[in-house]
Design a protein around this motif. Structure first.
Motif, PDB file in Angstrom:
ATOM      1  N   ASN A   1     124.581  46.839  75.419  1.00 22.91           N
ATOM      2  CA  ASN A   1     124.749  47.013  76.862  1.00 22.91           C
ATOM      3  C   ASN A   1     124.294  45.796  77.674  1.00 22.91           C
ATOM      4  O   ASN A   1     124.914  45.465  78.683  1.00 22.91           O
TER       5      ASN A   1
ATOM      6  N   GLU B   1     125.419  45.863  88.799  1.00 24.02           N
ATOM      7  CA  GLU B   1     125.659  47.256  88.403  1.00 24.02           C
ATOM      8  C   GLU B   1     126.746  47.268  87.347  1.00 24.02           C
ATOM      9  O   GLU B   1     127.740  46.553  87.470  1.00 24.02           O
TER      10      GLU B   1
ATOM     11  N   GLU C   1     129.012  50.077  84.789  1.00 24.21           N
ATOM     12  CA  GLU C   1     129.359  51.427  84.346  1.00 24.21           C
ATOM     13  C   GLU C   1     130.109  51.294  83.018  1.00 24.21           C
ATOM     14  O   GLU C   1     131.161  50.659  82.955  1.00 24.21           O
TER      15      GLU C   1
ATOM     16  N   ARG D   1     132.250  52.659  79.872  1.00 24.20           N
ATOM     17  CA  ARG D   1     133.250  53.702  79.645  1.00 24.20           C
ATOM     18  C   ARG D   1     133.564  53.922  78.178  1.00 24.20           C
ATOM     19  O   ARG D   1     133.859  55.034  77.769  1.00 24.20           O
TER      20      ARG D   1
ATOM     21  N   ALA E   1     134.409  48.820  80.582  1.00 26.76           N
ATOM     22  CA  ALA E   1     133.316  48.834  81.553  1.00 26.76           C
ATOM     23  C   ALA E   1     133.819  48.270  82.874  1.00 26.76           C
ATOM     24  O   ALA E   1     134.764  47.479  82.905  1.00 26.76           O
TER      25      ALA E   1
ATOM     26  N   GLY F   1     132.058  46.924  86.838  1.00 28.72           N
ATOM     27  CA  GLY F   1     130.782  46.567  87.432  1.00 28.72           C
ATOM     28  C   GLY F   1     130.930  45.779  88.699  1.00 28.72           C
ATOM     29  O   GLY F   1     132.043  45.424  89.108  1.00 28.72           O
TER      30      GLY F   1
END
Length: 133
Positions: A25, A59, A61, A63, A100, A102
């Motif tokens: 990550n 930020e 996210e 997926r 992802a 962001g």
């Protein structure tokens, strides 16, 4: 990625992987950075060492996992311009599937005072032209 103004390929390296064989990550932030550097180089024609900005927000996210054999592309767009802030949106695709998304916010700074300053007019003009803002 058609609604993104810029995209660049990113190589998945063995060292990017975690013990499950997925891209760790924390590495996504580096992928965003690679795409941001390529964007600045192409759109502003300014090398990273001359970009007087700092990362204020990040930020991400997630997926789906990205694996070493995936073809990875990171798309970037600037949705708007602030006075001193430069928001950027990202989409990481692995084999043409969103893995992802962001956002980051870069803030233009004065190198000597370390204070925020307005985005340079030439940056503003180049980004608006490239993004169609």
């Amino acid at each position: 990625m058609s609604d993104y103004s810029f995209a660049t390929d990113v190589d998945v390296r063995y060292r990017d992987l975690d013990t499950m064989g997925h891209v760790n990550n924390a590495v996504y932030a580096s992928y965003f950075e690679q795409a941001r550097v390529a964007y600045f180089d192409e759109v502003l024609d300014v090398p990273l060492r001359e970009i007087e900005s700092v990362l204020a927000t990040l930020e991400i996210e997630f997926r789906r996992p990205v694996e070493i054999d995936h073809d990875v592309t990171v798309a970037v767009r600037v949705p708007e311009l602030g006075d001193s802030s430069l928001p950027m949106e990202y989409e990481v695709r692995a084999d043409d599937t969103v893995a992802a998304t962001g956002e980051t916010v870069q803030v233009a700074v004065d190198r000597e005072t370390k204070s925020s300053r307005p985005i340079p007019d030439d940056w503003r003009e180049d980004i608006r032209e490239f993004e169609g803002l």
